[in-house]
Scaffold this motif. Structure first.
Motif, PDB file in Angstrom:
ATOM      1  N   SER A 240       0.822  -1.213   0.000  1.00  0.00           N
ATOM      2  CA  SER A 240       0.000   0.000   0.000  1.00  0.00           C
ATOM      3  C   SER A 240       0.860   1.270   0.000  1.00  0.00           C
ATOM      4  N   LEU A 241       2.140   1.129   0.391  1.00  0.00           N
ATOM      5  CA  LEU A 241       3.034   2.292   0.352  1.00  0.00           C
ATOM      6  C   LEU A 241       3.617   2.525  -1.042  1.00  0.00           C
ATOM      7  N   LEU A 242       3.471   1.506  -1.906  1.00  0.00           N
ATOM      8  CA  LEU A 242       4.098   1.610  -3.232  1.00  0.00           C
ATOM      9  C   LEU A 242       3.051   1.981  -4.274  1.00  0.00           C
ATOM     10  N   PRO A 243       3.378   2.896  -5.164  1.00  0.00           N
ATOM     11  CA  PRO A 243       2.400   3.294  -6.168  1.00  0.00           C
ATOM     12  C   PRO A 243       2.140   2.160  -7.168  1.00  0.00           C
ATOM     13  N   GLY A 244       0.887   2.020  -7.557  1.00  0.00           N
ATOM     14  CA  GLY A 244       0.548   1.121  -8.660  1.00  0.00           C
ATOM     15  C   GLY A 244       0.415  -0.356  -8.311  1.00  0.00           C
ATOM     16  N   LEU A 245       0.332  -0.704  -7.018  1.00  0.00           N
ATOM     17  CA  LEU A 245       0.177  -2.121  -6.675  1.00  0.00           C
ATOM     18  C   LEU A 245      -1.184  -2.348  -6.013  1.00  0.00           C
ATOM     19  N   THR A 246      -1.899  -3.387  -6.472  1.00  0.00           N
ATOM     20  CA  THR A 246      -3.100  -3.753  -5.719  1.00  0.00           C
ATOM     21  C   THR A 246      -2.649  -4.637  -4.570  1.00  0.00           C
ATOM     22  N   SER A 247      -3.122  -4.320  -3.375  1.00  0.00           N
ATOM     23  CA  SER A 247      -2.482  -4.931  -2.226  1.00  0.00           C
ATOM     24  C   SER A 247      -3.055  -6.290  -1.818  1.00  0.00           C
ATOM     25  N   GLU A 248      -4.276  -6.653  -2.332  1.00  0.00           N
ATOM     26  CA  GLU A 248      -4.883  -7.913  -1.872  1.00  0.00           C
ATOM     27  C   GLU A 248      -4.040  -9.135  -2.220  1.00  0.00           C
ATOM     28  N   ARG A 249      -3.448  -9.118  -3.422  1.00  0.00           N
ATOM     29  CA  ARG A 249      -2.692 -10.333  -3.773  1.00  0.00           C
ATOM     30  C   ARG A 249      -1.451 -10.487  -2.905  1.00  0.00           C
ATOM     31  N   PHE A 250      -0.963  -9.372  -2.332  1.00  0.00           N
ATOM     32  CA  PHE A 250       0.184  -9.503  -1.430  1.00  0.00           C
ATOM     33  C   PHE A 250      -0.234 -10.089  -0.087  1.00  0.00           C
ATOM     34  N   PHE A 251      -1.488  -9.841   0.259  1.00  0.00           N
ATOM     35  CA  PHE A 251      -2.025 -10.479   1.465  1.00  0.00           C
ATOM     36  C   PHE A 251      -2.052 -11.997   1.255  1.00  0.00           C
TER      37      PHE A 251
END
Lengths: 394, 292
Positions: A240-251
């Motif tokens: 969420s701190l990085l521009p342009g990434l959807t964060s759900e897949r990192f979860f």
């Protein structure tokens, strides 16, 4: 000498209570019980705040012995972990002794094959042939792959799996996910989070079910999944701190990043324990110990497992390269989980951590474009949300 | 007490090891002991040896390298260094499944064939015996198998290690609880006596074992080890690179009598670099046999 912690008897009850004065008779009874060690209260004549801090420092340094001592990231993490351990010890947490941190004896467990008589692919094939994967997973996967599928189709499939749907709703409603208002149906959740994001979360949660019958001597499953959940939380926060990434897949990637390890524990329990012992005594991270003792590591196993399951390629490469992000087709994504894993291991030093932190190269860290002060911020976010999320999963 | 002292802490506590110094030290350790330190352990080595530099009042790793080569106490220092870079994780009856299979297949076979030939002389080599748990375990197994008839046998267990500190501990034969974590209780009661410092091995087992310092990279010293029917070398070759593994395995082959057995650690295999042995796979254990 005064006992600092209860000693348990053979029946699990209290044999000698904390606070008991240890005279010769009491010591003889502990020896007769066969207890390998006992905690005693420090003698006030021999302790001081400086000595306490020195003890904490040498305890924490163990975990940092493998990493670059000039890395700004690890120096910052070192100080933050020191503060954490110091606070925990002020609240009564006792630094575990070496004996407690040793892996348990598993003389009765059998391995699937001897070194070089089999490889990581044999493990994965054996595992997937034994256990069947949750149906919901395949249905979700099918919908994800089909361009004709709609949000309504997805909602129908996910809602049909009651326990999965309940977990997803609790997750989406948690402050961690921070959606506005109360979400009371899967179709509502999809409308807010998006089809593929929700489906990715559903894939991760349904995959957890696959792993059972792990020998408890190797790893307490609660400790294992808590580490995975921490990594999931950190993964989403870093993204969420990085521009342009959807964060759900990192979860989801965080939840499953160590899945390969479970396959190894189950099929090569004896060799896995040898790797744990070797890691503990050599000061190498568990990852490196796996490579030396088994000839392969948990990221290789996870990569093959997720391929066998036909997992989305981008998730697969995040997990398979989370210790070598520069080799990944999407290096920055893998570096997110590498950092998340290191931070999760870092915060566990004051509770269940056992092994040296794996390193992270300066190049991988640079890919993220974060500042060292972000580390503190990330750990605060983790502390704010982690406890509450555990109730969704456990 | 405040947390302020923590904010000034840094990880670096030792002089920096330069790439050239690391390459030099790594090469030296390899040439002398055969132990291969992977490149990725540069920081770990720096960390583990850093405190030693301060103790010796040396300012850099280059100075430490020359201390290892030229100081009057260089031999002692090498032993210290080896202890720092290898681990001595061991216990009595470690890997009990492998030992059970060893007893039922290998030891039984070797003892029977010696008996048939009327030559009751058994040599076992425990290469890399650390603090002695392994050779003593083998001694106990022989007492358990042969019982009273053991007096008719000439048994020698040659136990070697590079570390004299470990060998001294082995010769003392006194162990604490940690060494017994994989040991059946009745074996402890039968073969050990309680002493103030721990449990002492029974002299009838101790007399079967001869301890001596040995560097597995010393070809001439390897040749002096008595020819054996059985070689144990568990959790040692993991520290060697392929070339050194090959050298050591060949030395074992030369040492073994025809029909002899080599036993490695649970997770060690010579499959990749040597085909001179015949692997024998049993449920619970794997052995290598020299045909003949």
């Amino acid at each position: 000498m005064v006992l600092a912690k209860d000693i348990k008897g053979a029946d699990g009850g209290v044999f000698l209570a904390a606070g008991t004065a240890l005279d010769d008779a009491a010591i003889a009874s502990i020896a007769a019980l066969g207890a390998p060690f006992a905690y005693i209260k420090p003698n006030p004549a021999f302790t001081s705040p400086e000595k306490d801090l020195q003890r904490i420092e040498s305890f924490v340094r163990y975990y940092f012995q493998y990493v670059d001592p000039d890395s700004p990231l690890f120096n910052e993490l070192f100080r933050l972990v020191m503060e954490r351990v110091f606070e925990a010890s002020q609240k009564g947490w006792a630094i575990p002794c070496e004996y407690e941190r040793q892996a348990k004896s598993v003389e009765h467990l059998h391995d699937l094959f001897f070194r070089d008589q089999g490889a990581s692919l044999d493990l994965v094939k054996h595992e997937t042939s034994l256990s069947s994967f949750p149906d919901t997973y395949f249905k979700i996967k099918e919908l994800l792959d089909s361009p004709a599928s709609t949000a309504a189709d997805m909602a129908k499939v996910v809602s049909a799996d009651v326990s999965l749907a309940a977990k997803l709703l609790r997750l989406v409603n948690s402050p961690f996910f921070g959606v506005a208002g109360r979400v009371d149906s899967i179709s509502h959740a999809i409308a807010l989070v998006g089809v593929s994001e929700l489906a990715t979360l559903a894939l991760g949660i349904s995959a957890i079910k696959f792993f059972k019958d792990i020998p408890p001597e190797l790893m307490d499953m609660e400790t294992f999944w808590k580490h995975s959940l921490r990594c999931a939380v950190f993964g989403k926060c870093v993204a969420s701190l990085l521009p342009g990434l959807t964060s759900e897949r990192f979860f989801t990637a965080g939840l499953l990043h160590d899945a390969g390890r479970l396959v190894m524990f189950k099929n090569l329990p004896y060799a896995s324990v040898q790797a744990m012992l070797y890691a503990r005594s050599s000061g190498a991270p568990l990852l490196e110990a796996e490579r030396e003792i088994l000839g392969f590591d948990h990221t290789e196993v996870a990569g093959l497992l997720l391929e066998e399951w036909n997992f989305p390629a981008e998730l697969r490469s995040i997990i398979a390269y989370h210790h070598d992000p520069l080799l990944s087709p999407a290096p920055r994504d893998a570096a997110v989980i590498q950092l998340a894993d290191i931070l999760a291991c870092g915060v566990e030093i004051s509770s269940t951590g056992m092994y040296s932190l794996p390193g992270m190269t300066q190049e991988a860290w640079n890919l993220l474009g974060l500042k060292t002060y972000d580390i503190d911020k990330l750990i605060r976010l983790h502390d704010k949300y982690f406890q509450e999320l555990t109730s969704v999963f456990f | 007490m405040t947390l302020s002292s923590i904010s000034s802490l840094t990880l670096r506590k030792t002089p920096r090891i330069s790439d050239a110094e690391f390459a030099d030290l790594r090469g030296f350790i390899y040439d002398v002991t055969g132990i291969d330190i992977p490149e990725r352990r540069q920081y770990l080595l720096e960390n583990r040896l850093g405190a030693r530099l301060a103790e010796l009042n040396l300012k850099s790793f280059a100075e430490y390298s020359s201390y290892l080569r030229r100081s009057p106490s260089k031999d002692k220092e090498l032993v210290y260094l080896c202890e720092k870079i290898t681990t001595n994780e061991t216990s009595f009856f470690r890997d009990s499944k492998q030992l059970d299979v060893f007893r039922d297949f290998v030891l039984k076979d070797v003892l029977e064939s010696l008996q048939q030939d009327g030559r009751k002389e058994l040599n076992i080599w425990s290469a890399g015996c650390s603090s002695g748990e392994e050779p003593y375990t083998l001694g106990i197994m022989l007492h358990e198998m042969l019982r009273m008839s053991i007096i008719g046998w000439r048994i020698r267990i040659s136990a070697n290690d590079i570390s004299t500190a470990m060998l001294n501990k082995a010769k003392d034969g006194v162990y604490n609880q940690y060494s017994f974590k994989t040991t059946p209780q009745e074996m402890i009661e039968k073969y050990f006596t309680k002493e103030p410092g721990g449990f002492k091995i029974h002299p009838k087992v101790q007399r079967l074992v001869s301890f001596a310092a040995l560097n597995l990279n010393d070809r001439m010293a390897l040749k002096r080890v008595p020819k054996s029917q059985i070689i144990f070398c568990r959790n040692v070759i993991i520290y060697f690179d392929e070339e050194m593994k090959k050298k050591v395995i060949n030395a074992f082959y030369d040492n073994l009598l025809p029909g002899g057995y080599l036993i490695l650690g649970h997770s060690e295999s010579i499959h990749k670099f040597s085909r001179v042995f015949k692997p024998i796979i049993k449920p619970g254990g794997m052995f290598y046999r020299k045909e003949g």
